[in-house]
Every structure is written in C-alpha cells, then in structure tokens.
Motif scaffolding. Structure first.
Motif, short mmCIF file in Angstrom:
data_model
loop_
_atom_site.label_atom_id
_atom_site.label_comp_id
_atom_site.label_asym_id
_atom_site.label_seq_id
_atom_site.Cartn_x
_atom_site.Cartn_y
_atom_site.Cartn_z
N ALA A 141 8.80 -24.47 15.75
CA ALA A 141 7.97 -25.65 15.17
C ALA A 141 7.67 -25.57 13.79
O ALA A 141 7.99 -24.59 13.18
CB ALA A 141 6.60 -25.38 16.12
N VAL A 142 6.78 -26.67 13.34
CA VAL A 142 6.42 -26.72 11.95
C VAL A 142 4.95 -26.93 12.04
O VAL A 142 4.46 -27.66 12.78
CB VAL A 142 7.43 -27.80 11.06
CG1 VAL A 142 6.50 -28.09 9.84
CG2 VAL A 142 8.70 -27.43 11.10
N HIS A 143 4.26 -26.11 11.38
CA HIS A 143 2.95 -26.15 11.35
C HIS A 143 2.46 -27.04 10.34
O HIS A 143 2.98 -26.97 9.23
CB HIS A 143 2.41 -24.68 11.23
CG HIS A 143 1.03 -24.62 10.48
ND1 HIS A 143 0.94 -24.55 9.05
CD2 HIS A 143 -0.29 -24.37 10.85
CE1 HIS A 143 -0.38 -24.28 8.65
NE2 HIS A 143 -1.01 -24.15 9.76
N VAL A 178 12.42 -30.48 16.28
CA VAL A 178 11.55 -29.52 15.98
C VAL A 178 9.99 -30.08 16.29
O VAL A 178 9.67 -31.05 15.41
CB VAL A 178 11.73 -28.96 14.54
CG1 VAL A 178 10.94 -28.15 14.26
CG2 VAL A 178 13.10 -28.55 14.52
N PRO A 179 9.29 -29.43 16.99
CA PRO A 179 7.85 -29.99 17.03
C PRO A 179 6.96 -29.86 16.01
O PRO A 179 7.11 -29.03 15.29
CB PRO A 179 7.43 -29.34 18.38
CG PRO A 179 8.54 -28.84 18.89
CD PRO A 179 9.55 -28.66 17.83
N LEU A 180 6.38 -30.75 15.46
CA LEU A 180 5.32 -30.74 14.64
C LEU A 180 3.98 -30.24 15.15
O LEU A 180 3.54 -30.81 16.12
CB LEU A 180 5.05 -31.97 14.06
CG LEU A 180 4.01 -31.99 12.68
CD1 LEU A 180 4.98 -31.32 11.42
CD2 LEU A 180 3.72 -33.58 12.12
N ALA A 181 3.43 -29.24 14.81
CA ALA A 181 2.25 -28.50 15.27
C ALA A 181 1.21 -28.43 14.44
O ALA A 181 0.94 -27.72 13.45
CB ALA A 181 2.54 -26.93 15.81
N GLU A 207 5.92 -37.92 21.23
CA GLU A 207 6.57 -36.55 21.72
C GLU A 207 6.32 -35.49 20.82
O GLU A 207 6.48 -34.43 21.08
CB GLU A 207 7.83 -36.92 22.42
CG GLU A 207 8.48 -35.95 23.03
CD GLU A 207 9.06 -34.73 22.61
OE1 GLU A 207 9.07 -33.70 23.18
OE2 GLU A 207 9.55 -34.99 21.46
N PRO A 208 6.97 -35.57 19.53
CA PRO A 208 7.09 -34.59 18.77
C PRO A 208 5.78 -33.83 18.31
O PRO A 208 5.80 -32.80 17.48
CB PRO A 208 7.99 -35.11 17.35
CG PRO A 208 8.37 -36.47 17.73
CD PRO A 208 7.53 -37.04 18.84
#
Length: 332
Positions: A141-143, A178-181, A207-208
């Motif tokens: 993920a990307v924080h 890649v999810p964005l967190a 969704e991301p």
C-alpha cells in the motif's frame, strides 16, 4: 546479545527468534519497522539491520536520506531497492510522512489542503510518485494523510480540497493496483475513523481507497478502545502502524512506556485476517533506532503469543465494518 524488550504489565517473556504465533481465527501477524525511525542509518544499512533482527518488512518513508522521491533516476534507484528487498526477504509499505521532503521550511508542507493550487499539486505529484515507487517495489500500500486545515479555511472547503486532491492519486493507485491507505492523524482535518468514513462517502467509496490505522492514535483520541477500533476498521485496513501512547497525548512511545494493552489489540488484528505489515512507528527515536528496533520485535512477538493463548472474549456489540461512535466529521 540484543537488549531485552521492556518489562510490561501484561506480557510473558519471549525469545527474539520466536516466530509470531497465529492469532485466533487468522494468519500470523507480520511485523515491520518504519524507516522514519532509522533516519541516521543509510537505507542499505537499515534494510540489513531489519532483516538480521527478523522483521518481515518495513514501512519505507520516501525522504532525502531514504529513496529520495525528487532526486534524479528514481526508477533506477527504486529497482535497486527492490532487488535488495528481494534478496533480504523483506516486504514493504511506502509511507509519505517525511517532514521536509517538499518544503525545507515548513513541516509536512505543502499539504492536500493548501490554499495555493500549485502547492497542493506538488503534494499530489509526490503521492503519485509514491504510487509508482510502490508498484515497482511490490508494496502492499501507499500511506498518506490529509494535513492540518489552514487558518481561515472553512471545513467544507477543506474537505472539498482533500477530495479533489486525492482523485488523481486514486486514479493512479487504481492503475497501478496499489491501495492508497489514508491515515487519521490527530490534529489534522482527517483525524479519526469517523473522518475516514466521511472521506470515503464523499469520494463514492472508491475501491483503491483504504485505511492506515495507527494503534497509538486509537489510544490517543478515539472513543473506542484500540482493539475495538481494529474490529471496526477491518474492512478497510490496508496498513497498520503500532507504538505505545497515552490517552489525550499525541506522542509516539516505545512499547511499555504508554497505556496500551497490546495482546487484545493483536488478537483483534489477527482475527480480521489482515495480511499486510504491522509497522513500528517511532519517528522521534532515530537517535536510538537500532536499539528500539531490537527491543520492539520481541515485545510484539510476545504480545502476539499472549494473544493466541488468551484472546479474550470476542467483541459483539457492533458488526465488523460499522463506523465507530465518533461524532460525524470530528477532528478532535
């Protein structure tokens, strides 16, 4: 010999080399350490340290000393780090909380809430770069975070700026897989789990979009205990940060120096089936980073073992995923 973990009121002793025990109803937890707590080390040295200590991975903060996102040849440097991570067997989450990477005079500036559109665009560009780096590293993920509401900016305007700014980042995240967190951060516009749900609804629940849950922040200001926060956040969890903290005081503390009872928290986290990294977040302890890293992993493994032996009574007061009982839009 590595220093022993701090004596804690609720933990049995555990050897440094012990593997994390499977949690109740879920896979074993996987622990990492944040490079923002190892800023006095070269990145190669930090990676080798964490691998030698037995960590599963790391939270890699993109900064001038660790994979500078603004320096030339970012792609080539990222590939080199990816190869290094693979050789060492380390997983990674990309974090974007560097203090002065964009502005050498203003901490965390500019943010996604900056009144200047060009300044906001610089933060958006950094986050899109981070998404690309995360894709190249195979990161989970990307924080990111919202930022503090600027003086003279009303709340509705701030929320609209945040939503508008994140839209292209979410598009990039979707394209990269890649999810964005987003992290609720005390004192910022998006400070609580309720604030995360407000953003999620405003954006149409893309969704991301996921959540970075910082366990210390739960102790600091959420109305629910940290273990209940984990259960409430479970459907959106993409990244977890962990440290000790006290109620009402936003200060990241080494384990055993705060008020958190960790076995119930880790039991709740394991029960969700969370498969990402749980990353130690001690950004103000870089002066003793290697020592803190050596102490933190045995502590967490002991807490995970205690959680698997005595997970406690499952929480049934609210279904998983229902937003916590924080006032709508609160930024306490």
């Amino acid at each position: 010999m590595s220093p022993q973990p701090p004596a804690a009121r609720h933990l049995p002793a555990a050897p440094r080399t012990a593997a994390p025990a499977p949690g109740p109803g879920g896979p074993p937890l996987r622990f990492g350490y944040g490079t923002n707590g190892l800023t006095d080390l070269r990145l190669d040295d930090a990676l080798e340290l964490l691998a030698d200590l037995g960590y599963d991975g790391l939270g890699l903060t993109l900064d001038h000393m660790h994979l500078d996102p603004l320096a030339p040849d970012l792609g080539a440097r990222t590939r080199r780090v990816a190869h290094r991570l693979a050789r060492l067997g380390l997983d990674v989450t990309v974090e974007t909380g560097a203090r002065y990477v964009l502005d050498p005079r203003h901490k965390h500036g500019p943010t996604l809430l900056d009144p200047d559109p060009e300044a906001r665009a610089r933060r958006v560009d950094l986050l899109i770069r981070a998404v690309r780096v995360a894709a190249d590293l195979g990161a989970h993920a990307v924080h990111c975070f919202s930022g503090i509401t600027p003086a003279g900016t009303d709340e509705d305007t701030a929320w609209q700026r945040l939503a508008d700014s994140l839209a292209p980042v979410l598009d990039a995240a979707a394209g990269a897989g890649v999810p964005l967190a987003v992290e609720p951060e005390p004192g910022q516009l998006l400070a609580t789990l309720a604030d995360f749900h407000r953003l999620r609804r405003t954006l149409g629940d893309p969704e991301p979009l996921g959540l970075t849950l910082d366990i210390g922040h739960c102790q600091c200001l959420e109305p629910l205990p940290p273990a209940d926060c984990v259960r409430a956040a479970a459907p959106w969890l993409r990244h977890v940060q962990i440290e000790d903290m006290r109620r009402g005081v936003h200060e990241h503390l080494p384990f055993g120096d705060g008020e958190i009872d960790f076995p119930p928290v880790l039991a709740a986290l394991a029960a969700t089936g969370y498969r990402g990294l749980t990353v130690v977040e001690l950004p103000r302890h870089s002066h003793a980073g290697p020592q803190q890293a050596a102490r933190s992993l045995p502590f967490l493994r002991a807490a995970a073992t205690a959680a698997s032996v005595s997970p406690g009574t499952p929480h049934t007061a609210r279904p998983l995923g229902e937003p916590p009982a924080t006032p709508e839009g609160s930024t306490a």
